[in-house]
Design a protein around this motif. Sequence first.
Motif: not given
Length: 581
Positions: A93-116
Amino acid sequence: MANTDSSADTAPKDAAEAGRLSTAPVEETGPAGAGSFGGVRRPGVLGALGWAGREALGWVRWVWRQLTSMRVALILLLLLSLATIPGSLIPQTSVDSVKVDDWQKAHKSLTPVYEKLQLFHVYSSVWFSAVYILLFISLIGCIVPRTWQFVGQLRGRPPRAPRRLDRMPAYATWRTDADPEQVLAAAGRLLKGKRFRTEPAEGSVAGEKGYLREAGNLLFHVSLIVLLVAFASGQLWKSEGGKLIVEGDGFANTLTQYDDFKSGSLFTPADLPRFSFQLDGFDATYEVTGPQRGTPRTYAAHVTYQNGADGAPHKALIKVNDPLVIDGSKIYLQGHGYAPVVTVKDGKGNVSYQGAVASLPLDSNITENVVLKVPDFRDKDGNKDQIGFTGLFVPTLDKRTGTMMSQFPDLVSPGMVLTAFHGNLGIDTGVPQSVYKLDVSGMKQFMTPDGKNKFSQLLKVGDTMQLPNGGSLHFDGIKHWATFQISQKPGDEPALAGAVAAILGVAGSLFIQRRRVWVRAERGADGSTVVELAGLGRSESAKVPEELADLAAALQTDAPPTPDEGADTTEPSESSEGARA
């Protein structure tokens, strides 16, 4: 015959002496009563802690010894290295928040785990900070006692010569007619000339060398701490932002001037240095033939900058990987493109927009996407309207096919094709929009007068597009633009110094050898002087025998061997067996 009751001589005389020899905590004796048991009083601090407190204190000491051991420090350093892997593979997020948003949209199942697991902001996560802080404490705990030990070594003197020098790994001996005092004086001068620390004794001289080996170890560990502090300060107080500047425009180092900006958690706007600069021009030349056609040969921005509000203007040239440094901030040249200059007039002939339109490149030949929004516009009937243009700009038009894909990045035959829309741009809703995208959901595209085709036009410099509602767009010219990254990282210089010091420390610990040399000279039974030299390396070193041979050869100038001594006797031995032989 030995005394069979020798234990009586070595045993302690009484309980008090036994207490002094014991390593157990000293107990204070006193009368039985309150605070005592059987006439024995526990030590003040430990007694106040009680059994549970002493047990806890023991665990604390054990944990501290483990944490400050070199083994644990290496494990923590390995864990810190492994912890940086997710930060390199997963968008941050500190480097490229837009790229993070795109990654989260493409990996919706992994996003909650990665956030925790805090994998989208690894370097500010709890687990990364814990490893970082533990490594910092461990290194300090390792360095402090070793520093005191090293200071003690520097203050100490070389030890006296052992009784049996011939058992040393390197050994040489010969007989001479010189007096022992003369030999020892010459040996002292020789060792001092070789930068040995010397210590004379009765019948011998001791020398020691290589103290900087431990200094190299300490320097390496201190450098690791410097690197950790530099990394932390760089992350906490850093600031980094980007700005696109059209030729002739300028930039002032304030938050509102940046196109995008990110900073550390302890950064404040007051930390931004006060400077400004203006883009005067841009030089870009390209290879025109061969397989490298289109590759930049020169790529440089001409700027005029001022340090402070009242600073004198200075000219500078910013190149790729050659930033301009102003008051601790580095200005890097990131990219380059073209900005078509246009004038838009409404249906009444009034100028609604005039200026350069910075466009984003789509390929290496600088085919650019052009977007222009004109919110203040009136048609020929005087009705309010909003106009939007979108299309492509190419610096080198393909004249054979007319396709709007640039054939070369330089301005050889520039052209621009635009499509015009009118309606609601959506900029009055309060929702932020990108200046490089046109939302046509609330707009209609102009049609040709016969109503059969959509309205678009190819423009060269000097051409005019006449809009169906009476307005017009004139292609005035082309300007260069450049994108700059303005970076301020307070930890860069300390990190560089720490890295260089770490390399020097490792080199010192690897190549500097700690060794000792002893020279003994005693009068023999035949009246001649027996000279003995021995060397001992504190680590594996093949240079000790060679160094001892050089010392022996140099010492023979003042203590020449007697004629009956063979030359082979002065060769240093590399084993005790050879020495005795």
